[in-house]
Design an enzyme around this catalytic site. Structure first.
Site, mmCIF file in Angstrom:
data_model
loop_
_atom_site.group_PDB
_atom_site.id
_atom_site.type_symbol
_atom_site.label_atom_id
_atom_site.label_comp_id
_atom_site.label_asym_id
_atom_site.label_seq_id
_atom_site.Cartn_x
_atom_site.Cartn_y
_atom_site.Cartn_z
ATOM 1 N N GLU A 96 -17.058 -4.693 24.563
ATOM 2 C CA GLU A 96 -16.315 -5.757 24.775
ATOM 3 C C GLU A 96 -15.254 -5.871 23.892
ATOM 4 O O GLU A 96 -13.897 -6.231 24.410
ATOM 5 C CB GLU A 96 -17.176 -7.224 24.542
ATOM 6 C CG GLU A 96 -18.370 -7.267 25.400
ATOM 7 C CD GLU A 96 -19.522 -6.442 24.895
ATOM 8 O OE1 GLU A 96 -19.652 -5.735 23.867
ATOM 9 O OE2 GLU A 96 -20.455 -6.642 25.754
ATOM 10 N N HIS A 119 0.841 -1.247 0.226
ATOM 11 C CA HIS A 119 -0.107 -0.077 0.007
ATOM 12 C C HIS A 119 0.874 1.176 0.039
ATOM 13 O O HIS A 119 1.400 1.503 1.039
ATOM 14 C CB HIS A 119 -0.697 -0.117 1.231
ATOM 15 C CG HIS A 119 -1.954 -1.258 1.117
ATOM 16 N ND1 HIS A 119 -1.301 -2.498 1.552
ATOM 17 C CD2 HIS A 119 -3.272 -1.248 0.823
ATOM 18 C CE1 HIS A 119 -2.526 -3.302 1.711
ATOM 19 N NE2 HIS A 119 -3.469 -2.749 0.918
ATOM 20 N N HIS A 170 -27.348 -15.598 24.855
ATOM 21 C CA HIS A 170 -26.368 -15.474 25.903
ATOM 22 C C HIS A 170 -25.725 -16.773 26.150
ATOM 23 O O HIS A 170 -25.002 -16.712 27.165
ATOM 24 C CB HIS A 170 -27.103 -14.800 27.038
ATOM 25 C CG HIS A 170 -27.208 -13.342 27.080
ATOM 26 N ND1 HIS A 170 -28.081 -12.774 26.144
ATOM 27 C CD2 HIS A 170 -26.939 -12.200 27.650
ATOM 28 C CE1 HIS A 170 -28.236 -11.617 26.170
ATOM 29 N NE2 HIS A 170 -27.508 -11.358 27.459
#
Lengths: 672, 672
Positions: free
Chosen positions: A414, A35, A476
């Protein structure tokens, strides 16, 4: 873009930056991939940062008090490699640059932590770097509060691209940094308006300046090719009480015919384009050549921090012995001898008192004795503190007015938590652990994989690890998540069956130097099964005989975590019928796999029928059922076959047929 | 909070909302678990929305032109269940409410799509709902452009909490919705300042209003307990040209002693608290009782849309036949007969011309013939359009001024894309597919799991599926991701070996009604191996004999995707030495598992040695190596054992030992 004007306005600066740009062109041309555009666009920012601000010493790349430079836009790796080479990092030779993206080279397609010094973190999966950086900056705050500003006082600089800022994790990172006023975190946004698909506006029209400000950041907007503006912005950013974002308006693939296009994002390999671009830069040196005066100027930048570093070493030497030892010990990822003593003592006490507790609570009991002797732990939870049991009495809460606090309320983030924990581990001096529900492994996954790839011992505390969580239902209830983490290389997945195994798992996780750990812990209470105290860490063997057959061994039950209790009860049923039954607890497959064949064969001898019991899907279990001496005709599995359901835990175990009776029946059916 | 003032200001409204609140209290008391605070806090908003705005007919829950109501804060499931019961959804009886969170009830802990009518999507994992909603709103725009506003003209309403807004995915959703000016998307933010750990400010101080505005949203701020303000805000939101966020200041667990506390977030089960709260509400009915006048008022709300619905049915009936058929067919997830014809034709042509192409390109070739005959496909990519090959000539680009466009530039938002695709599939009438690099399964994971759990046929196009991607290195090279998706229940993982298998995989993915598909596709070119045309879809069997042993069968090579070529070359080596070798292509383990035992045994007979070849980790392969007639002593694996590396693809295959020679050597070693 008027390249000539840029060249003439600041000729010295220009040529230093041009060295980055031309090395980039040469390396990508040689590799025929990579890149080009980002290093060409951000070379000016990087040059000013390294020349005027970044505290570092190329001769001492691991100096703990260095500023950290994180290339969140990792595809622009040649920017970093060029900087490391130019400033004189010993391992970043011109041969490494020549071998960009080749087998065995340190110059991987994306920066890989551990491949070369000066690479602070592995980037490439977008958004990870900026979220790691939040952890770096928090680690710096925590360490500064503990050891004082004479020992710890550095900045964390990040280059992030549009991709980083579109990834959701960046919002989590921005939110955390803003909330905690991480003023020593400075992010450069490579505002070039180009992504792979085209203009950024194809997919996003977010006002990034307003977005960062909304989370409490200081923001400046500058011309990313004006060295004076860059310098002034960094100077100002260092003075703010908030984290800083500097929006740098840049031109991707600056000075080439691919400038300002998505083509410029990728590999520019056309010889004419390269020649024309170098000509525009006023660069006449050959491929991989840097004129001596320019290299010398860069070398001086690389040595600029030497005096500061030696002065720091003197200050460290002057620190009182205990503090200095703690500082260096934690950086070496060593633990104090007392750690194993307190864990042994807890194991003994638990074996004697034999409480019935959930292993998430067991984990808290371990942390209560561990955290006071291991000052480098930093705990936290993604808004499930009371459920994950990750907070102990002594930690204190990390906050703007309490930088010594070692507990972080991460919020419902999270992914950001996991990546920031990685950042803390990478920063050094900190052992991070953090909790969420095991099912939300899914949210944290990209960062969990990177912990494994980077070989850092981040600890993921995953509670509510099966249908045993009950009523919250299948969204869950993990069923495939043990398999997901077990399938990941260099990851220890611990599923302890009681408090003693939990303590052993923690001991392994906290003494690990190169492997992250996943602790799979229950919501529901479990009895203590390890009632005979053994000072040896049995979990370190991965699997072991918890209870052997009293008579002739006809069956082996293999189980983990909450299902070991079920296996033990099934053993009672079978033994009562005269069927000699061994129970093997397997808290960590990976460590069992590492044992020698003799040990493995002793634990799992060929011959008896085998039944595995785990409240998760079977995927992966065939290794132990059919392999390792087993036979498919004599093996069975009791566990989950699909997603869970919403009901009280005991109902679910019954309905899904994960019961002692079902295990005993399976054994008897296999015995025929 | 002055409950009396609220009660007296709008008594009729109050009692309707109180019915939601008291059913919530009763259900959670009975279940002894759940989340009381959110339904109690948002009951006013929900009441006004359902009474005055939501276009629905409880007697026809699947009416395609209904407004969609999405409870992104899924833990507040009792809000939804209470609304469905009160408005008269036939399947949401009071017994269901009484059995909240019990085995077999429709009232799971979190709303589960498919359990009861009126549940538009499964929520609970935070942030998913708001991102699904973006897909719902896009689906509506696309369908309205195609079928006209007389057939498609509805809103998507969302209730999102602080947790949804902290999750990174929400930023991706907000960015996409803002970019595309999804004006019929209206999000209520339950701004109650409480999370599980305590005050929101513990972990976040983001100015959400400014944040949404930064992405081009219209934002209003209201008192979430004032029915007039709620009504006015919704009325205004429907008129804007942007997506709308209504920040509703609410009190969690309103009117209880747990109001405004994190305790109020969870299960309020204390009898005295419940009695006191009901008294404060002025509610004297018994548990699970709704006074007749209040129930009647709610029933009328449930029937409010009946006339509009029947008028719509008349309009649909008046649509021209082809359009009407397309509309209803797509909603039924049926495909036109022509689909299999164009796929068969492509297979035939490919078998004859036998091109060497990457399977990502094969996928594009399939889509080029499929998209014109399947008008309900919507394609896209997370900023890797040219790499994922997901864009075909006929699609057009979805944009503000081109709502008919069927290609979405999702930006660098794998998670948001996956969740929005789920939303499109759930909305109905659309078959979404979207691409990214397979390694970024990690980023999309939470939404991919939900597609499986919800039983919707979203298609995930995962290219660059191994070390075969080469120089980008280990951050971009999946090794455990096949195992991750294979471990997930109700997921088809296709890894085709050539263009013919790719066409077959697409046919299965596009005709699936209840199972999402993961297409694992190569970056690198592969030869056509299926050169003998078979009109039958062999991939539907999951695995099949691609080439049999010419003499006595001594070895079976099992492989998928790019490694089938290697297995075929290994077969040549072995056959040349007189070792009869069968090659089994296994493009879809899950479908092979579904075949009868006779077929599986025919493909994988006991006896010969077996070697599996896959450029991924072994995890899961033991099922086929040791099980299904295999023997561990006579089985081997050629693949990856750790993360990959950065180098050209052919170098990596050589260095990691995934070569025809290595496979042949393994066979010979096993033959002894």
């Amino acid at each position: 873009m008027d390249i000539t004007a840029l060249r003439t306005a600041h000729p010295d600066h220009w040529m230093k930056a041009a060295a980055i740009r031309t090395l980039t062109l040469d390396a990508i041309h040689a590799a025929n991939s990579g890149h080009s555009g980002m290093p060409m666009g951000m070379a000016d920012v990087a040059t000013v940062l390294f020349e005027k601000h970044l505290k570092f010493d190329a001769a001492a790349p691991n100096w703990p008090d260095r500023d950290r430079f994180i290339l969140s836009a990792g595809h622009g790796s040649m920017l970093l490699y060029a900087l490391l080479h130019l400033t004189g990092y010993a391992d970043m030779t011109i041969d490494q640059i020549r071998n960009f993206r080749q087998w065995g080279a340190k110059t991987a397609g994306h920066p890989e932590y551990g491949h070369a010094t000066g690479i602070e973190t592995t980037t490439g999966p977008l958004g990870q770097g900026i979220a790691n950086a939040v952890g770096f900056a928090m680690a710096e705050e925590i360490q500064r509060a503990r050891f004082g500003a004479k020992i710890v006082d550095h900045h964390t600089y990040v280059i992030a691209g549009d991709g980083c800022l579109m990834e959701g994790i960046s919002q989590e990172a921005i939110g955390i940094a803003g909330r905690h006023a991480l003023s020593k975190l400075i992010v450069f946004w490579d505002n070039n308006d180009i992504t792979i698909d085209g203009k950024v506006s194809l997919s996003d029209r977010t006002d990034q300046v307003a977005r960062f400000r909304a989370s409490g950041w200081d923001v400046q907007e500058i011309d990313g090719h004006d060295p004076l503006a860059i310098d002034a912005a960094i100077t100002a950013a260092k003075k703010t009480a908030q984290p800083s974002m500097i929006a740098c308006k840049t031109h991707i693939a600056l000075g080439s015919s691919a400038q300002d296009t998505s083509k410029g994002h990728g590999a520019l390999t056309d010889p004419k384009l390269i020649a024309d671009t170098k000509a525009a830069y006023g660069w006449s040196a050959g491929p991989f050549e840097v004129p001596a005066d320019i290299k010398t100027a860069w070398d001086m930048i690389g040595r600029r921090g030497a005096a500061e570093r030696t002065a720091w070493e003197t200050r460290l030497a002057g620190l009182n012995g205990k503090k200095r030892d703690d500082f260096t010990r934690a950086y070496a990822r060593e633990v104090p001898a007392r750690l194993s003593a307190v864990i042994r003592a807890l194991k003994k006490q638990i074996s004697e008192s034999a409480p019935s507790v959930a292993t998430r609570k067991s984990s808290e009991m371990v942390l209560e004795v561990v955290n006071p002797v291991l000052g480098e732990t930093v705990g936290g939870s993604a808004d499930l503190t009371g459920s994950n049991n990750t907070k102990t009495g002594d930690l204190g809460v990390f906050d703007i007015d309490n930088r010594k606090g070692r507990y972080v309320y991460w919020g419902i983030r999270e992914h950001g938590m996991a990546a920031a924990m990685n950042g803390m581990a990478l920063h050094g001096g900190i052992r991070p652990y953090g909790g969420t529900f095991m099912c939300f492994t899914d949210y944290a996954r990209p960062a969990m994989r990177l912990a494994a790839l980077m070989k850092i011992p981040t600890v993921f505390v995953m509670t509510h690890d099966s249908i045993g969580l009950g009523e919250d239902g299948p969204t869950h209830q993990p069923v495939e998540h043990l398999a997901i983490s077990r399938a990941t290389p260099n990851t220890w997945v611990f599923r302890p069956c009681d408090t003693v195994e939990t303590a052993e798992a923690w001991e392994l996780a906290l003494t690990s130097k190169e492997t992250p750990s996943v602790l799979s812990l229950t919501r529901q209470n479990l009895p203590t099964l390890r009632t005979a105290h053994k000072s040896k860490n049995l979990t370190a063997q991965g699997a072991y005989v918890l209870a052997d057959a009293t008579g002739k061994r006809k069956a082996i039950l293999m189980a983990t975590g909450s299902e070991v209790e079920i296996a033990m009860a099934a053993r009672d049923l079978l033994e009562a019928e005269g069927i000699g039954t061994r129970v093997v607890s397997m808290p960590c497959w990976e460590l069992f796999e590492e044992q020698d064949e003799t040990y493995r064969r002793r634990v799992l001898p060929a011959g008896p029928v085998r039944v595995a019991v785990e409240a998760a899907i079977r995927f992966g279990w065939d290794r132990w059922l059919f392999g390792q001496g087993g036979k498919r005709e004599k093996s069975g599995f009791v566990g989950m076959h699909d997603f869970g359901a919403s009901a009280p835990a005991e109902v679910l175990y019954e309905q899904f047929g994960i019961t002692p009776q079902a295990v005993a029946d399976k054994v008897k059916a296999l015995l025929g």
